[in-house]
Design an enzyme around this catalytic site. Sequence first.
Site, PDB file in Angstrom:
ATOM      1  N   ARG A  23      10.041  -6.335 -30.168  1.00  9.71           N
ATOM      2  CA  ARG A  23      11.379  -6.028 -29.656  1.00  9.71           C
ATOM      3  C   ARG A  23      11.548  -6.450 -28.199  1.00  9.71           C
ATOM      4  O   ARG A  23      12.669  -6.421 -27.684  1.00  9.71           O
ATOM      5  CB  ARG A  23      11.657  -4.529 -29.784  1.00  9.71           C
TER       6      ARG A  23
ATOM      7  N   GLU B  60       8.148  -9.312 -39.304  1.00 11.36           N
ATOM      8  CA  GLU B  60       8.630  -8.819 -40.596  1.00 11.36           C
ATOM      9  C   GLU B  60       7.621  -9.080 -41.708  1.00 11.36           C
ATOM     10  O   GLU B  60       7.431  -8.240 -42.588  1.00 11.36           O
ATOM     11  CB  GLU B  60       9.976  -9.468 -40.934  1.00 11.36           C
TER      12      GLU B  60
ATOM     13  N   CYS C  53      13.171   9.855 -41.831  1.00 13.42           N
ATOM     14  CA  CYS C  53      13.366   9.908 -43.286  1.00 13.42           C
ATOM     15  C   CYS C  53      12.113   9.371 -43.977  1.00 13.42           C
ATOM     16  O   CYS C  53      12.132   8.401 -44.719  1.00 13.42           O
ATOM     17  CB  CYS C  53      14.601   9.097 -43.681  1.00 13.42           C
TER      18      CYS C  53
ATOM     19  N   CYS D  97      14.568  16.242 -41.554  1.00 17.26           N
ATOM     20  CA  CYS D  97      16.025  16.266 -41.686  1.00 17.26           C
ATOM     21  C   CYS D  97      16.751  16.923 -40.510  1.00 17.26           C
ATOM     22  O   CYS D  97      17.831  16.459 -40.121  1.00 17.26           O
ATOM     23  CB  CYS D  97      16.422  16.948 -42.996  1.00 17.26           C
TER      24      CYS D  97
ATOM     25  N   CYS E 221      24.530  13.327 -45.693  1.00 15.55           N
ATOM     26  CA  CYS E 221      23.481  13.018 -46.667  1.00 15.55           C
ATOM     27  C   CYS E 221      23.557  13.961 -47.866  1.00 15.55           C
ATOM     28  O   CYS E 221      23.434  15.188 -47.715  1.00 15.55           O
ATOM     29  CB  CYS E 221      22.110  13.119 -46.002  1.00 15.55           C
TER      30      CYS E 221
END
Length: 359
Positions: free
Chosen positions: A23, A35, A190, A197, A206
Site C-alpha cells: 500500500r 494479490e 468479519c 460485529c 447486516c
Amino acid sequence: MIRFPAGKLITWFQKQKRDLPWRKKRSAYSTWISEIMLQQTQVRQVEPYFIRFMQRFPTILALALTPLHQVLKVWEGLGYYSRARNIHRSAGLICNDLQGRIPADFKTLVALPGIGPSTAGAILSLAFNRSFPVLDGNIRRILIRFFALVGDPRQTTVEKQLWTLAREILPLDRPGLFNEALMELGALLCRPHNPDCPRCPIKAKCLAFASGRQNLLPSKSPKKPIPHYEVTAAVIRQRGKILITRRPEKGLLGGLWEFPGGKKEKGESLEEGLRREIREELAIDINVGREFIRVRHAYSHFRITLHCFFCRKQKGRIVPLGVDDFRWVYTHELQNFPFPRADQKVIACLIGKETGPVK
C-alpha cells in the site's frame, strides 16, 4: 435490495487500515504480485516475501529475464508454487506481447496465467481505479453475512449470486478503495470464526447480525476427511556429494528440487517403496540404510509423513525417467536450490549432522 453502506465502510477503512508494504506505493505491478501472494496465504506470512520479491525483481522485465529456478528460490516457503510459475510465465508474456506493461483491460488480464476474474478485478480497481468487482474469500464471507445468503458458497448458483451482488454494491467512484475496504473488513472484523460485529461499521444493515446468525454463515457442506500418505525420500551419497532431482514443472511443487522418492503403495514396506520409486524415477538400484529423519507436513488437501533414509547407489546408470533433471551437489550447496518445506527440514538436519549435533 438493501442499500450497502459503502461510504461508512470507506470511512472506517481510511481510519483503520493496516500499514502494509504493497500500500505504500501502489502500482499495477505491486498490486499484481501482492494479490497473487495473498491467495490462500495470510498477510503476516506474505509481508516479508513481498518485500524480498520486489527488492529482487523491481520491474517486470527483471522478473521475466530471471530463470525460473531463481524465482522459485525467492518464493521458497510461501507454498502454492504454481503461483510463482504463473507469475514468471505472465511476466514473459507481458514483456514480449504487451510492451512490458500490465494491461488495464479485463479480457487481456484474465488471459494471463494465474489471473482469474477476482484478481483481475483487484488489479483494475486498485491500480487503475476502474469499476470492477473483487470476490476473494473475505468479500464472499461479508456478502453472505450481510445479505444472509443460504447455501454453500462453493456451489455455482451461489457463486453467480455473489458476483451479481459484488457488481451491484460497487460504487462508481472510488471502486478500488471500496474493494480494498471490503477485503480489510473481512480480514480484521468479519473473520471466518467469531466475527467482531460490535466494531463493524456496517453492522446496522447486516442481516446475519440482525438475526444472530453471523456465526452460522457462510453455511458449508461437511468437509471430506483429509487423506494421509506415507512418503519416502533417499539421501543418496557418492564421493562426498548428494543426489537431488527436479520435479516436472507441471503438477504439485513443480520445478522444485527434492530428494528422490515418492509415495509408499499399499502392501509395501517403506524400504520397498523407496527402492521402487528410485527405479521408476532414475532407473537405478539402491541400498537403503537407516531412516534418519521423519517429517510431518500438511498440504491444502492432504497430509504426509516423509521418511528420509540414507542410501547408496548400488547399480545402474542414472536416467531421468520421472524427473526433469538431477544433480550431484555438496551439502553446503543444497541451500542454493529451491526445495519444498518438508525437504528444507531434511536439509537442516543434514547440515546439523555435518556441522554439529542436531537439536
